[in-house]
Design an enzyme around this catalytic site. Sequence first.
Site, PDB file in Angstrom:
ATOM      1  N   LYS A  32       0.867  -1.325  -0.119  1.00  0.00           N
ATOM      2  CA  LYS A  32       0.061  -0.025  -0.139  1.00  0.00           C
ATOM      3  C   LYS A  32       0.678   1.094  -0.002  1.00  0.00           C
ATOM      4  CE  LYS A  32      -4.465   1.131   0.288  1.00  0.00           C
ATOM      5  NZ  LYS A  32      -5.515   0.241  -0.022  1.00  0.00           N
TER       6      LYS A  32
ATOM      7  N   ASP B 211      -7.038   4.184  -4.477  1.00  0.00           N
ATOM      8  CA  ASP B 211      -7.800   4.201  -3.192  1.00  0.00           C
ATOM      9  C   ASP B 211      -8.285   5.701  -2.972  1.00  0.00           C
ATOM     10  OD1 ASP B 211      -7.770   2.122  -0.813  1.00  0.00           O
ATOM     11  OD2 ASP B 211      -7.356   4.285  -0.072  1.00  0.00           O
TER      12      ASP B 211
HETATM   13  P1  NDP Z   1     -13.028   7.953  -2.540  1.00  0.00           P
HETATM   14  O1  NDP Z   1     -12.009   8.730  -2.481  1.00  0.00           O
HETATM   15  O2  NDP Z   1     -13.738   7.510  -3.959  1.00  0.00           O
HETATM   16  O3  NDP Z   1     -14.245   8.249  -1.473  1.00  0.00           O
HETATM   17  C1  NDP Z   1     -14.069   8.220  -0.117  1.00  0.00           C
HETATM   18  C2  NDP Z   1     -15.361   8.360   0.399  1.00  0.00           C
HETATM   19  O4  NDP Z   1     -15.132   8.202   1.985  1.00  0.00           O
HETATM   20  C3  NDP Z   1     -15.674   9.860   0.274  1.00  0.00           C
HETATM   21  O5  NDP Z   1     -17.333  10.030   0.542  1.00  0.00           O
HETATM   22  C4  NDP Z   1     -15.012  10.715   1.571  1.00  0.00           C
HETATM   23  O6  NDP Z   1     -15.501  11.840   1.899  1.00  0.00           O
HETATM   24  C5  NDP Z   1     -15.266   9.716   2.466  1.00  0.00           C
HETATM   25  N1  NDP Z   1     -14.027   9.796   3.657  1.00  0.00           N
HETATM   26  C6  NDP Z   1     -12.839   9.525   3.241  1.00  0.00           C
HETATM   27  N2  NDP Z   1     -12.152   9.752   4.664  1.00  0.00           N
HETATM   28  C7  NDP Z   1     -13.153  10.003   5.554  1.00  0.00           C
HETATM   29  C8  NDP Z   1     -12.981  10.267   7.027  1.00  0.00           C
HETATM   30  N3  NDP Z   1     -11.651  10.430   7.353  1.00  0.00           N
HETATM   31  N4  NDP Z   1     -14.143  10.664   7.463  1.00  0.00           N
HETATM   32  C9  NDP Z   1     -15.369  10.500   6.994  1.00  0.00           C
HETATM   33  N5  NDP Z   1     -15.492  10.167   5.467  1.00  0.00           N
HETATM   34  C10 NDP Z   1     -14.315   9.980   4.955  1.00  0.00           C
HETATM   35  O7  NDP Z   1     -12.436   6.439  -1.902  1.00  0.00           O
HETATM   36  P2  NDP Z   1     -12.979   4.673  -2.233  1.00  0.00           P
HETATM   37  O8  NDP Z   1     -14.297   4.965  -2.384  1.00  0.00           O
HETATM   38  O9  NDP Z   1     -12.025   4.306  -3.245  1.00  0.00           O
HETATM   39  O10 NDP Z   1     -12.552   4.238  -0.657  1.00  0.00           O
HETATM   40  C11 NDP Z   1     -13.294   4.097   0.298  1.00  0.00           C
HETATM   41  C12 NDP Z   1     -12.871   3.072   1.423  1.00  0.00           C
HETATM   42  O11 NDP Z   1     -12.800   1.658   0.283  1.00  0.00           O
HETATM   43  C13 NDP Z   1     -11.415   3.262   1.626  1.00  0.00           C
HETATM   44  O12 NDP Z   1     -11.440   2.589   2.966  1.00  0.00           O
HETATM   45  C14 NDP Z   1     -10.830   2.239   0.830  1.00  0.00           C
HETATM   46  O13 NDP Z   1      -9.227   1.814   1.361  1.00  0.00           O
HETATM   47  C15 NDP Z   1     -11.465   1.165   0.268  1.00  0.00           C
HETATM   48  N6  NDP Z   1     -11.332   0.640  -0.645  1.00  0.00           N
HETATM   49  C16 NDP Z   1     -11.232   0.893  -1.884  1.00  0.00           C
HETATM   50  C17 NDP Z   1     -10.963   0.290  -2.926  1.00  0.00           C
HETATM   51  C18 NDP Z   1     -10.954   0.754  -4.327  1.00  0.00           C
HETATM   52  O14 NDP Z   1     -11.172  -0.165  -5.355  1.00  0.00           O
HETATM   53  N7  NDP Z   1     -11.108   2.158  -4.699  1.00  0.00           N
HETATM   54  C19 NDP Z   1     -10.882  -1.334  -2.919  1.00  0.00           C
HETATM   55  C20 NDP Z   1     -11.022  -1.679  -1.442  1.00  0.00           C
HETATM   56  C21 NDP Z   1     -11.231  -1.029  -0.449  1.00  0.00           C
HETATM   57  P3  NDP Z   1     -15.152  13.244   1.434  1.00  0.00           P
HETATM   58  O15 NDP Z   1     -15.373  13.332   0.132  1.00  0.00           O
HETATM   59  O16 NDP Z   1     -15.883  14.303   2.358  1.00  0.00           O
HETATM   60  O17 NDP Z   1     -13.591  13.063   1.806  1.00  0.00           O
HETATM   61  O1  2IT Z   2      -7.837  -1.723  -0.639  1.00  0.00           O
HETATM   62  C1  2IT Z   2      -7.719  -2.274  -1.871  1.00  0.00           C
HETATM   63  O2  2IT Z   2      -7.964  -3.257  -1.938  1.00  0.00           O
HETATM   64  C2  2IT Z   2      -7.675  -1.052  -2.997  1.00  0.00           C
HETATM   65  N1  2IT Z   2      -7.684   0.153  -2.815  1.00  0.00           N
HETATM   66  C3  2IT Z   2      -7.464  -1.696  -4.345  1.00  0.00           C
HETATM   67  C4  2IT Z   2      -6.017  -2.172  -4.632  1.00  0.00           C
HETATM   68  C5  2IT Z   2      -5.700  -2.716  -5.800  1.00  0.00           C
HETATM   69  O3  2IT Z   2      -4.645  -2.774  -6.013  1.00  0.00           O
HETATM   70  O4  2IT Z   2      -6.702  -2.705  -6.781  1.00  0.00           O
END
Ligand code: NDP
Ligand code: 2IT
Length: 451
Positions: free
Chosen positions: A130, A170
């Site tokens: 990561k 992420d």
């Molecule tokens: P995005 O940046 O697309 O969206 C993040 C969302 O979470 C936004 O709505 C943001 O609000 C909110 N958020 C972030 N930090 C905080 C905080 N500290 N408190 C409250 N709200 C918060 O990210 P993703 O959707 O890609 O990721 C969301 C989660 O999913 C993370 O935990 C990530 O690690 C996990 N994840 C993502 C993957 C991927 O493929 N993208 C894969 C597997 C897991 P705001 O706009 O106000 O910041």
């Molecule tokens: O937390 C996760 O699994 C991700 N942000 C996706 C990682 C990836 O390599 O696609």
Amino acid sequence: MAVTDHVDLNGFMEGVKKRNPHQPEFVQAVQEVAEDIFEFMEDKEEYHSQQILRRIAEPDRVVSFRVCWEDDAGNIRVQRGWRVQNNNAIGPYKGGIRFHPSVTESVLKFLAFEQTFKNALTGLPMGGGKGGSNFNPKGKSVREIMRFCQSFMTELYRHIGADIDVPAGDIGVGGREIGFMFGQYKRITNNFTGVLTGKGLEWGGSLIRTEATGYGAVYFLANMLATKDEDLVGKTAVISGSGNVATHAAEKIVQLGGKVLTLSDSGGFIHDPDGITQEKINWVKEHKTHRRGRIEEYVEAFPSATFHAGKTPWGVPCDVALPCATQNELLGEDAKTLVANGCRAVSEGANMPTDLDGVHTFKHAKILYAPGKASNAGGVAVSGLEMSQNSERRSWKEDELQQMLKDIMSGIHDSCIRYGDQGGGYIDYVKGANIAGFKKVADAMLAFGVV
Ligand code: NDP
Ligand code: 2IT
């Protein structure tokens, strides 16, 4: 018994805490895994004597670097960047990059540790890593984000490679940022290779990668409900977040006949009792992703909804809940409220969104509860499929990929049952995921000897 600090869980965790001071997120992630693994290892002397868990909980390396960039006003800005390469026993390091002001070494170490088990669960050959930076993309112009991404990659490029370490997106890193980083990697190395995933479709990306994490989390939820002969039709869902994972989870819930009641961001949550339809989800995608707006503006576009500033959505009664924002966003008290209000299933889209208290509450209540390392693995799984397509220099069709994603999520569900079935109709998915992920990595490490 060999002389190790593996003698018991408490002794092991004391050592982890001592070696990782001021890294609470990392210690929390290790604790959650160790609780299950110590029980599993009880009669397996080799894992103890070879210090396997201790080795997995010590990243192969943590690279930390300075990232300088110039903002639009001509000021020089300095950020910190990292890549944590946790373990490559079963494949090249693989995991996302996060840009958020809350990013620290502890946060990235917890994410790389979790990723190691998650990637093993997918059945694809990927190790765990990561990376990220404490850079805050909010309020920055596109050109500032481009300059930052270029500067970040100017250091990162020497540590990654298609067979070494393959980053992706992420929080704060989506298709646009991957484009800027891929462009800079290619410019520096003169090498067009699958070094990042989440790429655009014109330059080596895979269909359904964007949707895969949210869709996968709902497929996993549907698999869990099926063990109780239930499905999502007519079920109410509470979702946190409004980014990539949350909006695609919402989309799949709607497609499978459920009703989404909430979404949120760091400012609070919106509650729409009429249901957040596909049309409304499209509005959120446009508003949050492309215009970087605030979720509270939803209530102006859709007056049936209310906005709750500074609050999380867990108090809204629901059948199923999907935390899809960030770590430790669902605390012990929230878990108790969900259970008391009749929530029957929780599928984590985010990484470690539930704190340890909450995990214990869900386990104690014996509800259907999937930890992120199992339920959100769909994203990295399709990243793994993107790597395969890049190696083959071809692209698979959408229906093939959709089916592969569904099959991988079902495979993870089967692994959880295999190691987490407690009898009496209760499946401990946390235990199942931890043991299945650990066993694969551990057995590869045993084969390599002491390295
Ligand atoms: P995005 O940046 O697309 O969206 C993040 C969302 O979470 C936004 O709505 C943001 O609000 C909110 N958020 C972030 N930090 C905080 C905080 N500290 N408190 C409250 N709200 C918060 O990210 P993703 O959707 O890609 O990721 C969301 C989660 O999913 C993370 O935990 C990530 O690690 C996990 N994840 C993502 C993957 C991927 O493929 N993208 C894969 C597997 C897991 P705001 O706009 O106000 O910041
Ligand atoms: O937390 C996760 O699994 C991700 N942000 C996706 C990682 C990836 O390599 O696609």
